[in-house]
Write an enzyme that holds these catalytic residues in place. Structure first.
Site, PDB file in Angstrom:
ATOM      1  N   THR A  98     -38.869  60.936  83.722  1.00  0.00           N
ATOM      2  CA  THR A  98     -39.546  60.459  84.862  1.00  0.00           C
ATOM      3  C   THR A  98     -40.326  61.711  85.297  1.00  0.00           C
ATOM      4  OG1 THR A  98     -37.687  59.234  85.570  1.00  0.00           O
ATOM      5  CG2 THR A  98     -39.171  59.585  87.456  1.00  0.00           C
ATOM      6  N   GLU A 120     -31.143  59.285  93.740  1.00  0.00           N
ATOM      7  CA  GLU A 120     -32.547  59.262  93.119  1.00  0.00           C
ATOM      8  C   GLU A 120     -33.206  60.772  92.958  1.00  0.00           C
ATOM      9  OE1 GLU A 120     -33.412  57.206  90.936  1.00  0.00           O
ATOM     10  OE2 GLU A 120     -35.122  55.922  92.028  1.00  0.00           O
TER      11      GLU A 120
END
Lengths: 309, 309
Positions: free
Chosen positions: A182, A129
């Site tokens: 993101t 991530e």
């Protein structure tokens, strides 16, 4: 073990009020990966279908996680090869990188028989991530690995609480084909929030957790509010408020932005309503010059699934 | 009905992470009030013992609540007289004004047979809280009326959720005899909080609510953290961190500032530990030139209690 085939699920992070702390696993869509031991040490990504991603292990989420696990085992002779079939589009906001990361952690664990605990699998997946978004947020990888609905209680130390999933819950997701990175979605947020909004937000987090323990969809409906991210992030998403308002009219319990968007999710009590929501989403997006995909899914209560031979 | 005698409990608001949204009712201490119908219309406060408070109804929390209820009933002939025995010291941070307000709402409801719903009693009691603190916060009056642990889900509309109380839970409270006005304690807080702290706070709120549904004291222990108010408000409270650290050493589950202080509460699993905590608090405060009181109580699961004749 020769080969492990993994199905790693999409996830909805935040669930409105639970910004950075709540996430839910879906059954559809899911990435598929095949892991095999390789005679050649290190990580080898042999095939990627469904997305334009680097096969270089240190530039690929799956690769990074596998390398971290190999490093942890300190056995320089170990080698893993992996085929990746991306069904979850990167940048969709339904945990594409988390699915890669979670699937890699679980796949390696089964293939190598390392018997890592779920919390450790989550820690390894967080490394993936970190590559994808710059920060290691656990609200996608935790539910992807554990299944159901996860609460990230704290990061230091990392503590994840599995919350009860409502018995009957469906999610309908529309993924508009636009790009929101993101990192951008994070930067639009204010670094400070008003005390007033913060109090409303944690009142709703408490209520949402309560709704899950009571299996109370009416309370869930009233708790699915976001005073922090939605007002800012929704500007990126065409027809966001139309989707929210119209889907509620056809029976949605509630919903909002999935993760950092652009996907929008709506929850419902049964398949019939889930399909009505999908129809309404389609009707709204028909007017826009934007491609989109729609997914209908139940909650995935087991997390990453796998077969081996 | 001639007379209603009411016991209105002290309450611990916030419970660390639940700033402005969580509160818990205690069995000790409690205010006592006696309500009687009066032949003379309006509100008559005939006696106040235990605190220096105005007998003028519009300047007294009990008076304000009673006047609001009489106004609501629009019967100009109705009269109530009330005697107030304050056992909860005003300004102690354990819901003194809330006990007055909640007791008044319940007392009038029973005396006049108005059959108001709990949520309406809370709304009337909030009018009293508004007089005392300038704002109508429900995290003391809600548990005082409902008993147990309350979550203020939202103010607009007002929605209160009764959370499960742990089967075995004791509170030890030290009330240092210093004055912190609720308004001052509110003004020291920042109007904005960092997103990082806010996320940690609602992670803990979710975990604390989860701990209550699971009756899990270990999770409760880890959730009783406050990143928002405690770092600022604790400066008013002598030996605050010594109390926290030392009480945990003798077995406290956790604790913090009760409401806006100066009282400090510590939770524990049984009477034996609750008494050990009281002893340790005493040992610490012996070194300080400050008077104090200590209370030990179980959770009050019924809220305001009453007798009538």
């Amino acid at each position: 073990m020769k080969e492990v085939q993994v199905y790693s699920p999409a996830t909805i992070a935040n669930l409105c009020c639970g910004f950075d702390v709540l996430g839910m696993a879906l059954n559809e869509p899911a990435d598929e990966m095949i892991f095999r031991k390789s005679p050649s040490p290190g990580v080898h990504i042999t095939k990627i279908l469904g997305a334009q991603l680097s096969k270089q292990p240190d530039k690929n989420v799956v690769g990074v996680v596998l390398e971290k696990i190999l490093h942890h085992l300190s056995n320089k002779k170990l080698g893993i090869e992996v085929e990746i079939y991306k069904n979850i589009k990167p940048g969709s906001g339904i945990g594409s990188s988390a699915a890669s990361a979670a699937g890699a952690a679980v796949g390696a664990n089964i293939l190598l028989g390392t018997n890592l605990k779920p919390i450790d699998l989550i820690k390894f997946a967080l490394e993936g991530e970190r590559l994808a978004s710059g920060t290691g947020h656990a609200d996608n990888v935790a539910p992807a690995i554990l299944g159901g609905i996860s609460l990230v209680k704290s990061y230091c130390p990392l503590e994840i609480i599995s919350l009860p999933s409502p018995k009957k819950l469906w999610a309908t997701i529309i993924h508009p084909d636009i790009e929101i990175k993101t990192l951008d979605a994070r930067q639009i947020l204010n670094k400070k929030v008003s005390m007033k909004d913060a109090v409303k937000q944690w009142g709703n987090v408490g209520a949402l957790v309560s709704a899950l323990y009571r299996d109370d969809v009416y309370l869930l409906n009233r708790s699915l509010e976001d005073f922090i991210a939605e007002p800012l992030r929704s500007i990126f998403i065409p027809a966001f408020y139309a989707l929210k308002i119209e889907c509620k009219k056809v029976g949605a319990i509630g919903g909002g932005i999935s993760g950092s968007g652009p996907s929008v999710f709506m929850l419902s009590k049964n398949k019939d309503i889930a399909e009505k929501i999908a129809k309404r989403m389609t009707e709204i997006y028909t007017f826009l010059p934007i491609k989109y995909r729609i997914y209908i899914s139940t909650i995935n209560n087991t997390g990453v699934k796998y077969n081996f031979k």
